[in-house]
Design a protein around this motif. Sequence first.
Motif, PDB file in Angstrom:
ATOM      1  N   ARG A 104      20.809  -1.051  10.310  1.00 35.85           N
ATOM      2  CA  ARG A 104      20.792   0.273   9.673  1.00 35.85           C
ATOM      3  C   ARG A 104      20.382   0.174   8.205  1.00 35.85           C
ATOM      4  O   ARG A 104      19.663   1.044   7.691  1.00 35.85           O
ATOM      5  N   GLU A 132      24.531   8.698   1.505  1.00 35.85           N
ATOM      6  CA  GLU A 132      24.644  10.110   1.135  1.00 35.85           C
ATOM      7  C   GLU A 132      25.508  10.270  -0.113  1.00 35.85           C
ATOM      8  O   GLU A 132      25.143  10.992  -1.054  1.00 35.85           O
ATOM      9  N   ALA A 181      17.083   2.020   6.647  1.00 37.73           N
ATOM     10  CA  ALA A 181      17.199   2.941   5.510  1.00 37.73           C
ATOM     11  C   ALA A 181      16.365   2.479   4.319  1.00 37.73           C
ATOM     12  O   ALA A 181      16.432   3.077   3.245  1.00 37.73           O
ATOM     13  N   GLN A 184      26.646   2.058  11.783  1.00 29.29           N
ATOM     14  CA  GLN A 184      25.471   2.833  11.398  1.00 29.29           C
ATOM     15  C   GLN A 184      25.858   4.112  10.664  1.00 29.29           C
ATOM     16  O   GLN A 184      25.224   4.496   9.680  1.00 29.29           O
ATOM     17  N   GLN A 185      26.925   4.769  11.116  1.00 27.46           N
ATOM     18  CA  GLN A 185      27.387   5.971  10.431  1.00 27.46           C
ATOM     19  C   GLN A 185      27.929   5.628   9.050  1.00 27.46           C
ATOM     20  O   GLN A 185      27.762   6.393   8.095  1.00 27.46           O
ATOM     21  N   THR A 201      25.039   5.360   6.687  1.00 25.00           N
ATOM     22  CA  THR A 201      24.511   6.703   6.437  1.00 25.00           C
ATOM     23  C   THR A 201      25.390   7.464   5.452  1.00 25.00           C
ATOM     24  O   THR A 201      24.900   8.083   4.497  1.00 25.00           O
ATOM     25  N   ASP A 202      26.705   7.408   5.655  1.00 30.19           N
ATOM     26  CA  ASP A 202      27.637   8.120   4.776  1.00 30.19           C
ATOM     27  C   ASP A 202      27.618   7.544   3.360  1.00 30.19           C
ATOM     28  O   ASP A 202      27.669   8.287   2.372  1.00 30.19           O
TER      29      ASP A 202
END
Length: 251
Positions: free
Chosen positions: A29, A173, A33, A165-166, A169-170
């Motif tokens: 991930r 962000e 990204a 993976q989350q 992502t978090d």
Amino acid sequence: MQLKIGVMGGAGNDVPDNFLRLAALLGERIAEADCILVTGACPGLPLAAARGASERGGMVIGISPALSLDEHAYHYGSPTLAHDVLIFTGSGLMGREVVNIRSSDIVIIVGGSSGTLGELAIAYDEGKLIGVLTGTGGISDMVKTILETCQKATGARVLYSDDPQQLVTDLLEVYRTEHFRHPSVFCRGNEHEPMLSGAEGKRDAVCGMTVPPGQAAARRKREEVEYVFCSLRCAEKFDERPRRYLESTTE
């Protein structure tokens, strides 16, 4: 400039396969990204993350405790594969921890024992954005208790998830919308502080720190307005995405 995400965790050779797979998903991930993965150039969970990132075409930087490639491979028994760059600190295991953390914009904790605990402590004390991959044993499943016991305000932000993976992502962000203004304790101002001028100094448009008169590390001018910066790093961030910072200063 690409963000650098450090993955710090258990370096043992007896890590369960399911934990290794979770670490590999972290690396995948991070590469997807378009971020750079930083590890301690060690085996175990960090190596699994490095392999995951490498398989997705990502860049991997390993921060070695060794003085040379020979010492890295033969004294420490550390891997060379899956790393695009190895940096030899010659600082030993504990000294290397500081370089690991300060080389990373975001730090992720996976499993781990005393070495990972040291890296967590440095990252937390220096106000880093930290992710914790829960459910991977060791230190990662004790972080909440440790930090609740510390009760120390450092500016650090900690996110928890059992989904690798989350979690990435978090973290991205939060970094891109909030934490970029004070990426560490060395560059942290009060984002609610008004812009200052005249003898009181001006506020760095990137990190929010008040820069005393005559002490700006760099200056930029946009539409007849001069912006000052506490460090070259902040000036570089402004140069990369000036619109982002100009809009935030007018809100």
